[in-house]
Design an enzyme around this catalytic site. Structure first.
Site, PDB file in Angstrom:
ATOM      1  N   LEU A  66      43.916 -46.412  -0.644  1.00 56.82           N
ATOM      2  CA  LEU A  66      43.943 -47.060  -1.956  1.00 56.82           C
ATOM      3  C   LEU A  66      44.719 -46.184  -2.939  1.00 56.82           C
ATOM      4  O   LEU A  66      44.309 -45.068  -3.254  1.00 56.82           O
ATOM      5  CB  LEU A  66      42.514 -47.293  -2.452  1.00 56.82           C
ATOM      6  N   ARG A  99      43.671 -40.743 -16.779  1.00 53.12           N
ATOM      7  CA  ARG A  99      43.271 -39.394 -17.222  1.00 53.12           C
ATOM      8  C   ARG A  99      44.306 -38.329 -16.901  1.00 53.12           C
ATOM      9  O   ARG A  99      44.231 -37.213 -17.417  1.00 53.12           O
ATOM     10  CB  ARG A  99      41.923 -39.027 -16.583  1.00 53.12           C
ATOM     11  N   ASN A 133      41.510 -36.563 -10.688  1.00 52.78           N
ATOM     12  CA  ASN A 133      41.557 -37.521 -11.787  1.00 52.78           C
ATOM     13  C   ASN A 133      42.157 -36.930 -13.051  1.00 52.78           C
ATOM     14  O   ASN A 133      42.357 -37.662 -14.023  1.00 52.78           O
ATOM     15  CB  ASN A 133      40.146 -38.042 -12.095  1.00 52.78           C
ATOM     16  N   ASP A 149      43.916 -40.181  -3.713  1.00 49.62           N
ATOM     17  CA  ASP A 149      43.797 -38.932  -4.481  1.00 49.62           C
ATOM     18  C   ASP A 149      42.800 -37.983  -3.825  1.00 49.62           C
ATOM     19  O   ASP A 149      42.152 -37.183  -4.503  1.00 49.62           O
ATOM     20  CB  ASP A 149      43.377 -39.218  -5.923  1.00 49.62           C
ATOM     21  N   ASN A 166      28.273 -39.907  -2.935  1.00 51.95           N
ATOM     22  CA  ASN A 166      29.254 -40.845  -2.394  1.00 51.95           C
ATOM     23  C   ASN A 166      30.651 -40.419  -2.829  1.00 51.95           C
ATOM     24  O   ASN A 166      30.977 -40.423  -4.019  1.00 51.95           O
ATOM     25  CB  ASN A 166      28.943 -42.255  -2.896  1.00 51.95           C
ATOM     26  N   GLY A 185      39.961 -54.356  -8.786  1.00 53.82           N
ATOM     27  CA  GLY A 185      38.922 -53.546  -8.182  1.00 53.82           C
ATOM     28  C   GLY A 185      39.203 -53.183  -6.737  1.00 53.82           C
ATOM     29  O   GLY A 185      40.109 -53.719  -6.086  1.00 53.82           O
ATOM     30  N   GLY A 219      28.580 -40.958  -7.330  1.00 53.96           N
ATOM     31  CA  GLY A 219      27.463 -41.852  -7.085  1.00 53.96           C
ATOM     32  C   GLY A 219      26.471 -41.193  -6.144  1.00 53.96           C
ATOM     33  O   GLY A 219      26.853 -40.377  -5.294  1.00 53.96           O
ATOM     34  N   ALA A 273      82.891  -6.833  -4.743  1.00 53.18           N
ATOM     35  CA  ALA A 273      82.142  -7.335  -5.895  1.00 53.18           C
ATOM     36  C   ALA A 273      83.009  -8.235  -6.767  1.00 53.18           C
ATOM     37  O   ALA A 273      84.195  -7.993  -6.971  1.00 53.18           O
ATOM     38  CB  ALA A 273      81.613  -6.167  -6.722  1.00 53.18           C
ATOM     39  N   ASN A 300      83.830  -8.006   4.842  1.00 59.05           N
ATOM     40  CA  ASN A 300      83.273  -7.382   3.638  1.00 59.05           C
ATOM     41  C   ASN A 300      83.904  -8.041   2.415  1.00 59.05           C
ATOM     42  O   ASN A 300      85.125  -8.078   2.272  1.00 59.05           O
ATOM     43  CB  ASN A 300      83.547  -5.880   3.603  1.00 59.05           C
TER      44      ASN A 300
END
Length: 464
Positions: free
Chosen positions: A8, A15, A235, A109, A177, A84, A146, A387, A384
């Site tokens: 899901l 948040r 969250n 998540d 839960n 839902g 829960g 620089a 070589n």
């Protein structure tokens, strides 16, 4: 076991205070949703269905990028109306025709859940004796979870949400839960339509399936995990940081058990898809992102960030940023080197301080010690580079290539204007601008004649 995982991932994640999907936020460089999907695949689920909704296109893009070639089908199903969790599961069942076998419902998540836990969770409903199990844990701080009321046999009597708990229930009910469920797929498909939305939010809640199954005479039980961290969700940004720290510690503990040394394991961030060989030392502020492989007896860091990099054995990388590159064995690199995509550094080569390399091969034993840019170059062995030297690979429209032969010596402050070929055993004088090919064994010089005007300083001062 022919199990299906439904993940899901349709929620808003308000948040998080973000313009992006919650499940797209990264943990150790890897999007949260991929942690869950990867765990389901590693648990030998036969298929994975991800329910998307908020920021659906963003989540689909993450799934497409990661699983287009996956041997396990990973499907995205859109929940156009977010009504839902029960409605989300119904959308997945209807879209994918799921009607048999264990069905594991996971949250997108929940990045710390382990593959072996998912496999055992699915097995808890495989023999037909239990219609559903609820994923539970006992965290030290149960606030927000829960709470479950069980009978003497361990069957679930009731789920009480945090907001509905009395003070006594909050203090005494410790079985929490975590919001994940395993179902007998045939029973889930048969009864999911009975989940109603007669509540203040007018949403269909998946936990209502537990009461529906019991009313039809089926057993509902729990699946308890001893490591409560597997049940922790994300969250908020604070929880994202907390779970990132847990994931970091879990990975680093495993690597130390396999023979890797961490100077400070709280200051090294290793992605779950990276590997490190034994006797390698990881210094603070080292980041391995994506799929990195590091061999044995290496020194990584401090202040090193590698993304999808392959490192051989006995290499030293000090303050290095590398992206999509390959480093063979006994290489030293840094401090403060930038290795861009397409770079391949062969055995025994050295890439030094303030050096940038892009889409180039650095030959065996060759050296680019400091303050140089090498782009779109094929470099031989034993070269070589002095620089301040640069391969001028871009003419304003196209990227052009430079070839440097074996044992060439390139003097400091040399510009090599591509396309150009510099042969074997060539010496290029310092401060030259090489625009033409140089044959093997030659000396190449390109300088204007030096002029000296004596007494210039005094004359200039007099004029001023």
């Amino acid at each position: 076991m022919d199990a299906t995982a439904i993940v899901l991932a349709a929620g808003e994640g308000t948040r998080m205070k973000s313009n992006h999907a919650k499940v797209s936020h990264k943990i150790l460089g890897k999007p949260m949703i991929q942690w869950v999907v990867d765990a389901a695949i590693a648990a030998d689920c036969a298929r994975v269905v991800v329910v998307v909704g908020s920021h659906a296109d963003e989540v689909r893009a993450l799934l497409d990028a990661a699983y287009t070639d996956s041997q396990v089908p990973v499907e995205a199903v859109e929940q156009a109306e977010r009504l839902g969790t029960g409605h989300a599961v119904r959308v997945a069942l209807d879209a994918c025709g799921i009607s048999a076998g264990p069905v594991v419902i996971l949250n997108g998540d929940l990045p710390l859940v382990r593959p072996e836990t998912i496999a055992q969770f699915a097995a808890s409903v495989a023999d037909g004796s239990t219609a559903a199990t609820i994923f539970t844990c006992t965290p030290p701080d149960p606030f927000g979870f829960g709470r479950l009321v069980l009978d003497e046999t361990g069957a679930v009597i009731r789920n009480i949400e945090q907001k509905d708990c009395t003070p006594e229930q909050a203090a005494t009910l410790t079985e929490c839960n975590a919001g994940c469920y395993a179902f007998d797929g045939e029973l889930l498909a048969r009864y999911i339509g009975e989940v109603g939305c007669e509540n203040a939010q007018h949403e269909c809640y998946l936990p209502d399936m537990m009461e529906i199954l019991r009313e039809h005479g089926h057993r509902v039980s729990i699946f308890h995990v001893d490591d409560y961290r597997e049940g922790l969700g994300v969250n908020s940004r604070a929880q994202l940081a907390q779970i990132t720290a847990i994931a970091r510690d879990r990975i680093n503990d495993r690597l130390m058990a396999e023979g890797v040394t961490f100077i400070d394991p709280t200051q090294a961030w290793i992605s779950p898809d990276s590997t490190i060989g034994r006797d390698t030392v990881v210094w603070p502020q080292t980041h391995l992102i994506g799929a990195c492989t590091v061999g044995e007896d290496c020194q990584l860091g401090p202040n090193t960030r590698l993304t999808n990099v392959r490192v051989g054995n006995a290499c030293t990388l000090d303050e290095v940023v590398g992206i999509d590159v390959t480093l063979e064995n006994t290489i030293s690199c840094g401090p403060r080197a930038y290795l861009r995509p397409g770079t391949h550094v062969l055995d025994g080569a050295h890439v030094g301080t303030h050096v940038e390399i892009k889409n180039s091969t650095i030959g065996e034993g060759s050296k680019v010690p400091h303050l140089s840019y090498i782009g779109d170059t094929q470099m031989g062995a034993g070269v070589n580079i002095g620089a301040g030297s640069i391969t001028c690979n871009y003419d304003g429209k196209r990227k052009n290539r430079t070839t440097i032969g074996d044992r060439a010596f390139i003097g400091s402050d040399t510009m090599m204007v591509a396309p150009v070929n510099i042969g074997d055993d060539v010496i290029v004088g310092a401060s030259s601008c090489i625009t033409k090919d140089v044959p093997d064994g030659a000396l190449a010089l390109e300088r204007s004649q030096q002029r000296i005007i004596e007494g210039y300083t005094a004359a200039r001062r007099a004029r001023q």
